[in-house]
Scaffold this active site. Sequence first.
Site, PDB file in Angstrom:
ATOM      1  N   SER A 220      -0.752  -1.510  -7.571  1.00 38.83           N
ATOM      2  CA  SER A 220      -0.305  -1.425  -8.962  1.00 38.83           C
ATOM      3  C   SER A 220      -0.273  -2.817  -9.587  1.00 38.83           C
ATOM      4  O   SER A 220      -0.250  -3.825  -8.876  1.00 38.83           O
ATOM      5  CB  SER A 220       1.098  -0.814  -9.014  1.00 38.83           C
ATOM      6  OG  SER A 220       1.122   0.388  -8.281  1.00 38.83           O
TER       7      SER A 220
HETATM    8  C1  LIG Z   1      -0.307   3.246  -6.805  1.00 41.34           C
HETATM    9  S1  LIG Z   1      -0.621   3.344  -5.106  1.00 41.34           S
HETATM   10  C2  LIG Z   1       0.710   2.462  -4.355  1.00 41.34           C
HETATM   11  C3  LIG Z   1       0.698   1.003  -4.569  1.00 41.34           C
HETATM   12  C4  LIG Z   1       1.578   0.265  -3.589  1.00 41.34           C
HETATM   13  N1  LIG Z   1       2.941   0.358  -3.969  1.00 41.34           N
HETATM   14  C5  LIG Z   1       1.125  -1.175  -3.484  1.00 41.34           C
HETATM   15  O1  LIG Z   1       1.956  -2.079  -3.639  1.00 41.34           O
HETATM   16  O2  LIG Z   1      -0.070  -1.409  -3.229  1.00 41.34           O
HETATM   17  C6  LIG Z   1      -0.147   4.992  -4.696  1.00 41.34           C
HETATM   18  C7  LIG Z   1      -0.362   5.309  -3.230  1.00 41.34           C
HETATM   19  O3  LIG Z   1       0.248   6.569  -2.950  1.00 41.34           O
HETATM   20  C8  LIG Z   1      -0.511   7.199  -1.957  1.00 41.34           C
HETATM   21  N2  LIG Z   1      -0.132   8.612  -1.941  1.00 41.34           N
HETATM   22  C9  LIG Z   1      -0.503   9.613  -2.788  1.00 41.34           C
HETATM   23  N3  LIG Z   1       0.075  10.774  -2.434  1.00 41.34           N
HETATM   24  C10 LIG Z   1       0.836  10.501  -1.332  1.00 41.34           C
HETATM   25  C11 LIG Z   1       1.669  11.305  -0.509  1.00 41.34           C
HETATM   26  N4  LIG Z   1       1.859  12.613  -0.699  1.00 41.34           N
HETATM   27  N5  LIG Z   1       2.286  10.708   0.539  1.00 41.34           N
HETATM   28  C12 LIG Z   1       2.114   9.367   0.779  1.00 41.34           C
HETATM   29  N6  LIG Z   1       1.325   8.582   0.036  1.00 41.34           N
HETATM   30  C13 LIG Z   1       0.704   9.134  -1.021  1.00 41.34           C
HETATM   31  C14 LIG Z   1      -1.933   6.915  -2.390  1.00 41.34           C
HETATM   32  O4  LIG Z   1      -2.847   7.141  -1.334  1.00 41.34           O
HETATM   33  C15 LIG Z   1      -1.827   5.461  -2.824  1.00 41.34           C
HETATM   34  O5  LIG Z   1      -2.086   4.603  -1.740  1.00 41.34           O
END
Ligand SMILES: C[S@@+](CC[C@H](N)C(=O)[O-])C[C@H]1O[C@@H](n2cnc3c(N)ncnc32)[C@H](O)[C@@H]1O
Length: 232
Positions: free
Chosen positions: A78
């Site tokens: 993000s």
């Molecule tokens: C916006 S990114 C997160 C960014 C992270 N906070 C960083 O600092 O890089 C959202 C993440 O949520 C993961 N995600 C989506 N659905 C999920 C789920 N049900 N359980 C765990 N992770 C999930 C995605 O694969 C993605 O890596």
Amino acid sequence: MRGWIVPPPKAPVKSREVLRKEREKKVRWLIRHGYLRSERIRDAMLRVRREDFIPLDYKDYAYLEVPLPLPGKDSTISCPHSYPLFYEPLGLDKGHTFLEVGLGSGYGTALAREIVGSDGLVVCIEIDPLTFEFGRNNLENAGYDDIVLIKGDGGTGYPQMSPYERICITAACHEIPPPLIEQLDEKGKLIGPVMDRGNQDLVLLEKGGKGFKKKVICQVLYVSLKGSYGTG
Ligand SMILES: C[S@@+](CC[C@H](N)C(=O)[O-])C[C@H]1O[C@@H](n2cnc3c(N)ncnc32)[C@H](O)[C@@H]1O
């Protein structure tokens, strides 16, 4: 990435020193724009080198206000202001037990670990196996060895280490997954993007007494939650 203009991949040329100056400048910008208020979150953002959590071809863009692509399907790190945007209203602080859904690059997890300190606990779940490996390697290389990392569906939480005083969901859902509400401490707080008629609201839930207080912080734009409480 819908809604964002991602710069083109390129070989990195910026030195550690240049990136350190950019990091300090970014922190000043976040303070000036009202995103960053607390000392612990500020110190964490100064300490954690965001460039160490970004794929090589995007490292030079570490302090731009754009999400950048990560290994895995639709995974992103993000943009820098997102972290104080979530962690300030959450009141993330020293000693908290913290659950994060969506490891991504591991950057937000590293910040959280710096904020809660060694008296606290950080648990993070990532559903995409490629993203999980990327985030885990980044954390390992940066020297974080006491974060609990789980490969799986974060919508169902991680009851083994609950209750959590703070929970952060970093992908957009239709409703806050009920297991996460169950795993929240009786005075806990949870934050995450919730879809509402084509928009996404950043929602803060505060547990207390018999119910919740709900507050919409602002509108945001996040990748969709996958898994059993996913939006797909
Ligand atoms: C916006 S990114 C997160 C960014 C992270 N906070 C960083 O600092 O890089 C959202 C993440 O949520 C993961 N995600 C989506 N659905 C999920 C789920 N049900 N359980 C765990 N992770 C999930 C995605 O694969 C993605 O890596």
